[in-house]
Design a protein around this motif. Structure first.
Motif, mmCIF file in Angstrom:
data_model
loop_
_atom_site.group_PDB
_atom_site.id
_atom_site.type_symbol
_atom_site.label_atom_id
_atom_site.label_comp_id
_atom_site.label_asym_id
_atom_site.label_seq_id
_atom_site.Cartn_x
_atom_site.Cartn_y
_atom_site.Cartn_z
ATOM 1 N N SER A 3 -4.997 -0.507 4.665
ATOM 2 C CA SER A 3 -4.022 -1.706 4.663
ATOM 3 C C SER A 3 -4.476 -2.599 5.808
ATOM 4 C CB SER A 3 -2.680 -0.903 5.488
ATOM 5 O OG SER A 3 -2.111 -0.248 4.337
ATOM 6 N N ALA A 6 -0.633 4.996 2.224
ATOM 7 C CA ALA A 6 -1.392 4.351 3.122
ATOM 8 C C ALA A 6 -1.938 5.057 4.193
ATOM 9 C CB ALA A 6 -0.782 2.915 3.602
ATOM 10 N N ASP A 24 0.969 -1.251 0.000
ATOM 11 C CA ASP A 24 -0.113 -0.028 0.114
ATOM 12 C C ASP A 24 0.830 1.224 0.013
ATOM 13 O OD1 ASP A 24 -1.961 2.046 0.245
ATOM 14 O OD2 ASP A 24 -2.825 0.911 2.076
ATOM 15 N N ALA A 49 2.610 -1.159 4.744
ATOM 16 C CA ALA A 49 1.830 0.225 4.308
ATOM 17 C C ALA A 49 2.896 1.271 4.432
ATOM 18 C CB ALA A 49 0.895 0.099 5.680
#
Length: 453
Positions: A272, A266, A263, A287
């Motif tokens: 996430s 994020a 991600d 993330a």
């Protein structure tokens, strides 16, 4: 109200920070309420409502003030301008506050801030508005529908013109109405920490109003609470705050058990964590976000969720990470955008964003997509999303991506429009990288300048 803290003075400070200094309303309101956490719930609610309401209705409030002021809005002292705006909001939208109290408090505040000579002006304008409020009419819809919509919904004309290029008048009015309605706090139940039924019972026992969504299981709408930090279930990770539209990102990505999900933008981490939950504790979600502060927001949400298959990493999505080339089963790219889908929660965006900034943001999204698509495995998924309603950042970027990177195919895309009291505006596009993507990469190597446009 508290004898040591003047609530209207705090409202003034917040509005000055937002309208004059360019601060973000949700950040200033949150920080102010955290600073004065000892205030009673009623007082904190008053501060939040007046600040948010003033910003949501700013064009309408200025329209009203201009009918009774000999001084143009933009020529007023910033303090006086903010006092008048918030006071007119009280007069028009808060029946529980006596008009005389609103006028008197505004005059006192103007004096306290050193504008003794203008107390007569403030008093005269507000009392005149108070006496004539019911007789103030909006612009004639039949003569100028754009002016009517702009004033009635406090929306800049250029945004209305942008939307009307792609949507019908009925559709535009629909999401204008959604932006003007009260938005509840939307949460997703953490199935690893509790059940929906147990969470509802726990929250309602604390006097919090809870409503279930008719379509999506595990989604709740919360109202009538003081602050999230004062809800034990929040600290215990039993639910994650996330808009219903935003929840679609992880659902569209549909990560399988054992997947590696990257991600790339994020913060604060809701998508996430949702992806990590869907993988039932297996695999890994990385993330990422740009700044230490944003990474700290992700880490805080991870801590509350008690999930072990998600971690936060500080990284610039514009800079290639060669170690991640073709390593991700799924890349989630919820990219920086104009935020035109979340005007119901962040009203001040409509006054700070410009058409030129929308164009720059669309360019930034392309810059990031050029980089992060490299992380997707053959056969993997790239999920592109924004929280805006702007074809230049959404559908046009989707078309650009497909033309630039033929190794990807579009599986689906959707512009979600906001619904009053339910969800924000949001855009999603799901791309799949073709299994035979190596032959496209060879073409790219032969034409190194192809992606520089």
């Amino acid at each position: 109200m508290s004898s040591t803290v003047n609530s209207r003075e705090l409202v003034l400070e917040i509005l000055l920070a937002v309208m004059e200094d360019g601060a973000y309303s949700h950040v200033v309101i949150r920080d102010t309420l955290n600073k004065y956490h000892y205030l009673e719930k009623q007082e904190r609610s008053f501060i939040k409502r007046v600040c948010q309401g003033t910003l949501e209705n700013l064009i309408l409030l200025d329209y009203i003030i201009s009918r009774f002021s000999s001084v143009k809005i933009n020529k007023m002292k910033p303090v006086i301008r903010c006092i008048l705006r918030s006071s007119v909001y009280e007069l028009k939208f808060m029946d529980a506050v006596p008009p005389s109290a609103t006028c008197n408090e505004a005059v006192k505040l103007a004096q306290k801030k050193g504008f003794y000579s203008l107390k007569g002006f403030v008093n005269g304008v507000l009392r005149n508005i108070s006496r004539n409020l019911d007789r103030i009419s909006l612009p004639d819809r039949e003569k100028d529908v754009m002016e009517y919509l702009s004033v009635a919904y406090s929306m800049p004309r250029w945004l209305l013109e942008l939307w009307l290029k792609s949507y019908s008048l009925e559709e535009v009015e629909g999401f204008l109405e959604a932006f003007s309605g009260k938005m509840p706090t939307t949460v997703r139940v953490n199935p690893w920490r509790t059940t929906k039924e147990d969470l509802i019972r726990e929250l309602e026992s604390q006097g919090i109003s809870v409503r279930e969504d008719k379509e999506w299981s595990g989604v709740l709408f919360l109202e009538n609470y003081d602050s999230l930090e004062r809800i034990p279930a929040f600290e215990e990770g039993k639910f994650q705050v996330q808009d219903l539209s935003s929840m679609q990102a992880a659902l569209w990505a549909s990560p399988g058990k054992g997947s590696f999900v990257l991600d790339v933008c994020a913060a604060p981490g809701g998508k996430s964590i949702h992806a990590a939950e869907l993988m039932e504790g297996t695999g890994q979600v990385e993330a990422r976000d740009l700044t230490e502060y944003k990474v700290s927001l992700i880490q805080e949400n991870i801590r509350r969720s008690r999930l072990s298959n998600v971690k936060a990493v500080q990284a610039d999505a514009r800079i290639p990470d060669r170690d991640k080339t073709e390593k991700a089963d799924i890349v989630m790219a919820d990219l920086p955008c104009s935020g035109l889908g979340v005007l119901g929660r962040k009203a001040d965006i409509r006054y700070r964003i410009t058409e030129e900034e929308c164009i720059k943001l669309a360019g930034l999204q392309r810059e990031i997509l050029k980089v992060v698509r490299q992380y997707v495995k053959p056969g993997g998924i790239l999920l592109y999303s924004t929280c805006t309603i702007n074809p230049g950042e959404n559908e046009e970027n989707t078309a650009w991506f497909l033309s630039e990177f033929p190794e990807f195919c579009l599986e689906r895309q959707q512009q979600i429009l906001p619904q009053k009291g339910r969800n924000d505006g949001f855009f999603l596009a799901r791309f799949r990288k073709k299994e035979d993507s190596q032959r496209f990469q060879g073409t790219e190597a032969e034409n190194p300048d192809r992606n520089e446009g």
